[in-house]
Scaffold this motif. Structure first.
Motif, PDB file in Angstrom:
ATOM      1  N   ALA A  14       2.138   0.202  18.348  1.00  0.00           N
ATOM      2  CA  ALA A  14       1.261   1.245  18.873  1.00  0.00           C
ATOM      3  C   ALA A  14      -0.134   1.235  18.271  1.00  0.00           C
ATOM      4  CB  ALA A  14       1.902   2.622  18.648  1.00  0.00           C
ATOM      5  N   GLY A  15      -0.362   0.398  17.270  1.00  0.00           N
ATOM      6  CA  GLY A  15      -1.635   0.474  16.567  1.00  0.00           C
ATOM      7  C   GLY A  15      -1.643   1.681  15.655  1.00  0.00           C
ATOM      8  N   HIS A  16      -2.800   2.341  15.529  1.00  0.00           N
ATOM      9  CA  HIS A  16      -2.920   3.561  14.732  1.00  0.00           C
ATOM     10  C   HIS A  16      -2.484   3.311  13.278  1.00  0.00           C
ATOM     11  CE1 HIS A  16      -3.710   6.088  18.283  1.00  0.00           C
ATOM     12  NE2 HIS A  16      -2.811   5.330  18.888  1.00  0.00           N
ATOM     13  N   ALA A  17      -3.041   2.269  12.689  1.00  0.00           N
ATOM     14  CA  ALA A  17      -2.657   1.924  11.310  1.00  0.00           C
ATOM     15  C   ALA A  17      -3.025   3.033  10.339  1.00  0.00           C
ATOM     16  CB  ALA A  17      -3.327   0.616  10.897  1.00  0.00           C
ATOM     17  N   LEU A  18      -4.201   3.652  10.533  1.00  0.00           N
ATOM     18  CA  LEU A  18      -4.636   4.698   9.612  1.00  0.00           C
ATOM     19  C   LEU A  18      -3.661   5.872   9.619  1.00  0.00           C
ATOM     20  CD1 LEU A  18      -6.828   5.678   7.656  1.00  0.00           C
ATOM     21  CD2 LEU A  18      -8.019   6.676   9.617  1.00  0.00           C
ATOM     22  N   GLU A  19      -3.251   6.287  10.812  1.00  0.00           N
ATOM     23  CA  GLU A  19      -2.322   7.404  10.907  1.00  0.00           C
ATOM     24  C   GLU A  19      -0.980   7.076  10.251  1.00  0.00           C
ATOM     25  OE1 GLU A  19      -4.178   6.161  13.242  1.00  0.00           O
ATOM     26  OE2 GLU A  19      -4.716   7.583  14.821  1.00  0.00           O
ATOM     27  N   MET A  20      -0.491   5.856  10.490  1.00  0.00           N
ATOM     28  CA  MET A  20       0.825   5.504   9.945  1.00  0.00           C
ATOM     29  C   MET A  20       0.790   5.411   8.425  1.00  0.00           C
ATOM     30  SD  MET A  20       2.909   5.643  12.309  1.00  0.00           S
ATOM     31  CE  MET A  20       4.224   5.322  11.139  1.00  0.00           C
ATOM     32  N   PHE A  21      -0.299   4.878   7.868  1.00  0.00           N
ATOM     33  CA  PHE A  21      -0.373   4.830   6.413  1.00  0.00           C
ATOM     34  C   PHE A  21      -0.515   6.228   5.833  1.00  0.00           C
ATOM     35  CE2 PHE A  21      -1.278   0.262   6.814  1.00  0.00           C
ATOM     36  CZ  PHE A  21      -0.504  -0.214   5.773  1.00  0.00           C
ATOM     37  N   PHE A  22      -1.166   7.110   6.557  1.00  0.00           N
ATOM     38  CA  PHE A  22      -1.242   8.504   6.124  1.00  0.00           C
ATOM     39  C   PHE A  22       0.158   9.123   6.105  1.00  0.00           C
ATOM     40  CE2 PHE A  22      -1.677  13.033   7.113  1.00  0.00           C
ATOM     41  CZ  PHE A  22      -2.505  13.440   6.078  1.00  0.00           C
ATOM     42  N   VAL A  23       0.948   8.866   7.138  1.00  0.00           N
ATOM     43  CA  VAL A  23       2.322   9.391   7.197  1.00  0.00           C
ATOM     44  C   VAL A  23       3.174   8.811   6.075  1.00  0.00           C
ATOM     45  CG1 VAL A  23       4.433   9.439   8.583  1.00  0.00           C
ATOM     46  CG2 VAL A  23       2.211   9.848   9.670  1.00  0.00           C
ATOM     47  N   ILE A  24       3.021   7.507   5.808  1.00  0.00           N
ATOM     48  CA  ILE A  24       3.794   6.867   4.738  1.00  0.00           C
ATOM     49  C   ILE A  24       3.470   7.498   3.387  1.00  0.00           C
ATOM     50  CG2 ILE A  24       4.104   4.718   3.461  1.00  0.00           C
ATOM     51  CD1 ILE A  24       3.669   3.228   6.100  1.00  0.00           C
ATOM     52  N   ILE A  25       2.176   7.677   3.115  1.00  0.00           N
ATOM     53  CA  ILE A  25       1.769   8.252   1.828  1.00  0.00           C
ATOM     54  C   ILE A  25       2.321   9.661   1.663  1.00  0.00           C
ATOM     55  CG2 ILE A  25      -0.236   9.079   0.521  1.00  0.00           C
ATOM     56  CD1 ILE A  25      -1.789   6.693   1.687  1.00  0.00           C
ATOM     57  N   ILE A  26       2.212  10.475   2.700  1.00  0.00           N
ATOM     58  CA  ILE A  26       2.701  11.849   2.623  1.00  0.00           C
ATOM     59  C   ILE A  26       4.211  11.866   2.399  1.00  0.00           C
ATOM     60  CG2 ILE A  26       2.996  13.986   3.912  1.00  0.00           C
ATOM     61  CD1 ILE A  26       0.196  13.554   2.835  1.00  0.00           C
ATOM     62  N   THR A  27       4.931  10.966   3.081  1.00  0.00           N
ATOM     63  CA  THR A  27       6.396  10.944   2.943  1.00  0.00           C
ATOM     64  C   THR A  27       6.814  10.594   1.523  1.00  0.00           C
ATOM     65  OG1 THR A  27       6.585  10.242   5.260  1.00  0.00           O
ATOM     66  CG2 THR A  27       8.526   9.994   3.864  1.00  0.00           C
ATOM     67  N   TYR A  28       6.228   9.544   0.961  1.00  0.00           N
ATOM     68  CA  TYR A  28       6.572   9.174  -0.409  1.00  0.00           C
ATOM     69  C   TYR A  28       6.193  10.278  -1.396  1.00  0.00           C
ATOM     70  CZ  TYR A  28       7.942   4.346   0.580  1.00  0.00           C
ATOM     71  OH  TYR A  28       8.604   3.232   1.017  1.00  0.00           O
ATOM     72  N   MET A  29       5.080  10.939  -1.147  1.00  0.00           N
ATOM     73  CA  MET A  29       4.672  12.028  -2.038  1.00  0.00           C
ATOM     74  C   MET A  29       5.658  13.192  -1.975  1.00  0.00           C
ATOM     75  SD  MET A  29       0.526  12.158  -1.596  1.00  0.00           S
ATOM     76  CE  MET A  29       0.435  13.646  -2.576  1.00  0.00           C
ATOM     77  N   VAL A  30       6.121  13.531  -0.773  1.00  0.00           N
ATOM     78  CA  VAL A  30       7.084  14.632  -0.641  1.00  0.00           C
ATOM     79  C   VAL A  30       8.378  14.307  -1.360  1.00  0.00           C
ATOM     80  CG1 VAL A  30       8.528  15.877   1.016  1.00  0.00           C
ATOM     81  CG2 VAL A  30       6.107  15.525   1.501  1.00  0.00           C
ATOM     82  N   ILE A  31       8.870  13.072  -1.203  1.00  0.00           N
ATOM     83  CA  ILE A  31      10.104  12.677  -1.890  1.00  0.00           C
ATOM     84  C   ILE A  31       9.898  12.711  -3.406  1.00  0.00           C
ATOM     85  CG2 ILE A  31      11.777  10.826  -2.217  1.00  0.00           C
ATOM     86  CD1 ILE A  31      11.171   9.901   0.625  1.00  0.00           C
ATOM     87  N   SER A  32       8.766  12.216  -3.866  1.00  0.00           N
ATOM     88  CA  SER A  32       8.493  12.224  -5.306  1.00  0.00           C
ATOM     89  C   SER A  32       8.389  13.645  -5.847  1.00  0.00           C
ATOM     90  CB  SER A  32       7.208  11.446  -5.601  1.00  0.00           C
ATOM     91  OG  SER A  32       7.351  10.075  -5.286  1.00  0.00           O
ATOM     92  N   PHE A  33       7.727  14.528  -5.098  1.00  0.00           N
ATOM     93  CA  PHE A  33       7.619  15.919  -5.530  1.00  0.00           C
ATOM     94  C   PHE A  33       8.990  16.579  -5.598  1.00  0.00           C
ATOM     95  CE2 PHE A  33       3.029  16.209  -3.814  1.00  0.00           C
ATOM     96  CZ  PHE A  33       2.551  15.700  -5.021  1.00  0.00           C
ATOM     97  N   ALA A  34       9.873  16.255  -4.647  1.00  0.00           N
ATOM     98  CA  ALA A  34      11.225  16.823  -4.667  1.00  0.00           C
ATOM     99  C   ALA A  34      11.994  16.352  -5.897  1.00  0.00           C
ATOM    100  CB  ALA A  34      11.970  16.439  -3.391  1.00  0.00           C
ATOM    101  N   ILE A  35      11.889  15.063  -6.215  1.00  0.00           N
ATOM    102  CA  ILE A  35      12.564  14.540  -7.411  1.00  0.00           C
ATOM    103  C   ILE A  35      12.001  15.200  -8.659  1.00  0.00           C
ATOM    104  CG2 ILE A  35      12.926  12.462  -8.801  1.00  0.00           C
ATOM    105  CD1 ILE A  35      12.893  10.845  -6.217  1.00  0.00           C
ATOM    106  N   SER A  36      10.686  15.321  -8.741  1.00  0.00           N
ATOM    107  CA  SER A  36      10.062  15.953  -9.906  1.00  0.00           C
ATOM    108  C   SER A  36      10.496  17.410 -10.049  1.00  0.00           C
ATOM    109  CB  SER A  36       8.541  15.870  -9.796  1.00  0.00           C
ATOM    110  OG  SER A  36       8.091  14.529  -9.781  1.00  0.00           O
TER     111      SER A  36
END
Length: 400
Positions: A363-385
């Motif tokens: 679909a393209g939209h690389a910027l949006e997908m990398f934004f989603v990836i970063i947010i997802t990893y951050m949410v998981i990390s915050f939950a673990i913390s």
């Protein structure tokens, strides 16, 4: 003898503005905010954001993923965001299993490094040195090669009592599934049974706390952990029978060249989890060893003086005190497990990073997908913390 005059504090009004702590703090934060705004403005000006948006995630995916999820999904009827959530669930499964196994491996190996047995201590040291000083990506690929090439083909599957099957298609193991039971309505009663297990677990922890408190008051060994485990096991069995066996065991079978029923642990998933477990377990082992060695030797000598066994000395005296030093460092390792799980791409495991990459390629939209990836990893990390911070607060408050 003359009395010395009291020292005069400097008048804040006469202090130059630049040397005032409050002003410098505000100035520093202002500079940081200004630089951040400049960088963001430059990035926004450099990118063409006319097509920026996340509407493409609601379109049909057009691809499939090879991992199990809570519901059946396909690339025709399900959207891209659904497929991405499948990848998130796959990542969560791998991360949680790896954290549990790495903690177990780290504690066992860390304690073994301090063993008085020369062979046990040296084997533990060899484990740490090998897995800690080898790149994680290399370890994951090696595990994948062993499971995919070293395991027998499914026609020559390794059968362990018709209970466990091992081949290059993966490991098939029994798995609990909802059953009609005595009362029917399996979904309802499975949920009720889970709630009953939570209640029984709370009662077991209360029994453990009471017996530990009595141990501290009387000095007698009352086996608090064993009593808690016994209460939980008895409560789980009784509730299981009262609800009419709401869960049955689905045993795996082989149909042709694939597994049927049971649960399949795919080689990709197993390779990723083994790599994360061994790599992280080696670091946790050193944290455990260092935390134990940091305790005063008098603690061990006092435990020996009152006649505690080696297991009692470890579980009642050493580890509870060492936890206070372990948890902050172990939390960092748990966060590394989450971030390192993105290496699943090397063994074609459909985690969130690989699924996001597929969506980006289609679909393209690389910027949006990398934004989603970063947010997802951050949410998981915050939950673990958050979970580890709660545990750390309980340990430092002497509640564990």
């Amino acid at each position: 003898m003359s009395q010395q005059p009291a020292p005069q504090l400097p008048d804040p009004a006469r202090t130059p503005l630049f040397y005032q702590r409050g002003f410098r703090s505000v100035l520093t934060q202002g500079i940081y905010v200004a630089l951040t705004a400049i960088v963001l403005a430059y990035v926004i000006a450099s990118l063409d954001l006319r097509e920026f948006g996340f509407g493409f995630l609601s379109e049909p995916a057009g691809f499939k993923v090879g991992n199990q999820w809570l519901v059946d999904v396909d690339g025709v009827t399900n959207s891209r965001i659904t497929m991405y959530l499948v990848g998130v669930w796959s990542t969560l499964r791998a991360v949680l299993v790896a954290i549990l196994l790495a903690t177990l491996v780290g504690v066992v190996v860390g304690v073994a490094r301090l063993s008085s047995n020369w062979l046990v201590a040296r084997m533990a040291m060899l484990f740490v040195e090998v897995f800690r000083n080898t790149p994680l990506l290399v370890q994951i690929v090696i595990w994948y090669a062993i499971l995919l090439v070293g395991a027998p083909v499914i026609q020559n599957v390794l059968n362990v009592g018709d209970f466990l099957f091992l081949s290059n298609r993966g490991i098939a193991i029994p798995w609990p599934v909802p059953s009609d039971g005595l009362w029917g309505a399996p979904d309802w009663f499975v949920g009720i049974w889970v709630l009953a297990l939570i209640a029984v677990g709370a009662v077991a922890m209360r029994v453990r706390a009471k017996r530990q408190e009595h141990e501290r008051e009387t000095g007698r060994i009352l086996f608090a952990n064993r009593w808690a485990m016994g209460v939980f096991a008895a409560g789980a069995l009784i509730s299981f029978l009262i609800l009419g066996v709401p869960v049955s065991i689905d045993r795996p079978v082989i149909e042709g060249t694939s597994y049927a029923e049971g649960m399949l642990v795919q080689p990709e998933f197993a390779a990723l989890v083994l790599g994360l477990t061994m790599y992280t377990g080696a670091f946790i082992a050193e944290i455990v060893r260092g935390s134990i060695q940091a305790l005063p030797k008098g603690q061990t000598e006092a435990a020996n003086a009152i006649g505690l066994t080696g297991y009692q000395r470890l579980t009642l005296v050493i580890l509870p005190q060492a936890l206070r030093q372990m948890i902050p460092s172990v939390t960092n390792q748990f966060l590394n497990v989450n971030k390192n799980s993105s290496l699943a791409y090397a063994v074609l495991f459909d985690d969130l990073f690989r699924v996001a990459t597929i969506v980006q390629n289609k679909a393209g939209h690389a910027l949006e997908m990398f934004f989603v990836i970063i947010i997802t990893y951050m949410v998981i990390s915050f939950a673990i913390s958050a979970v580890m911070n709660v545990l750390n607060a309980r340990v430092t408050a002497h509640r564990i």
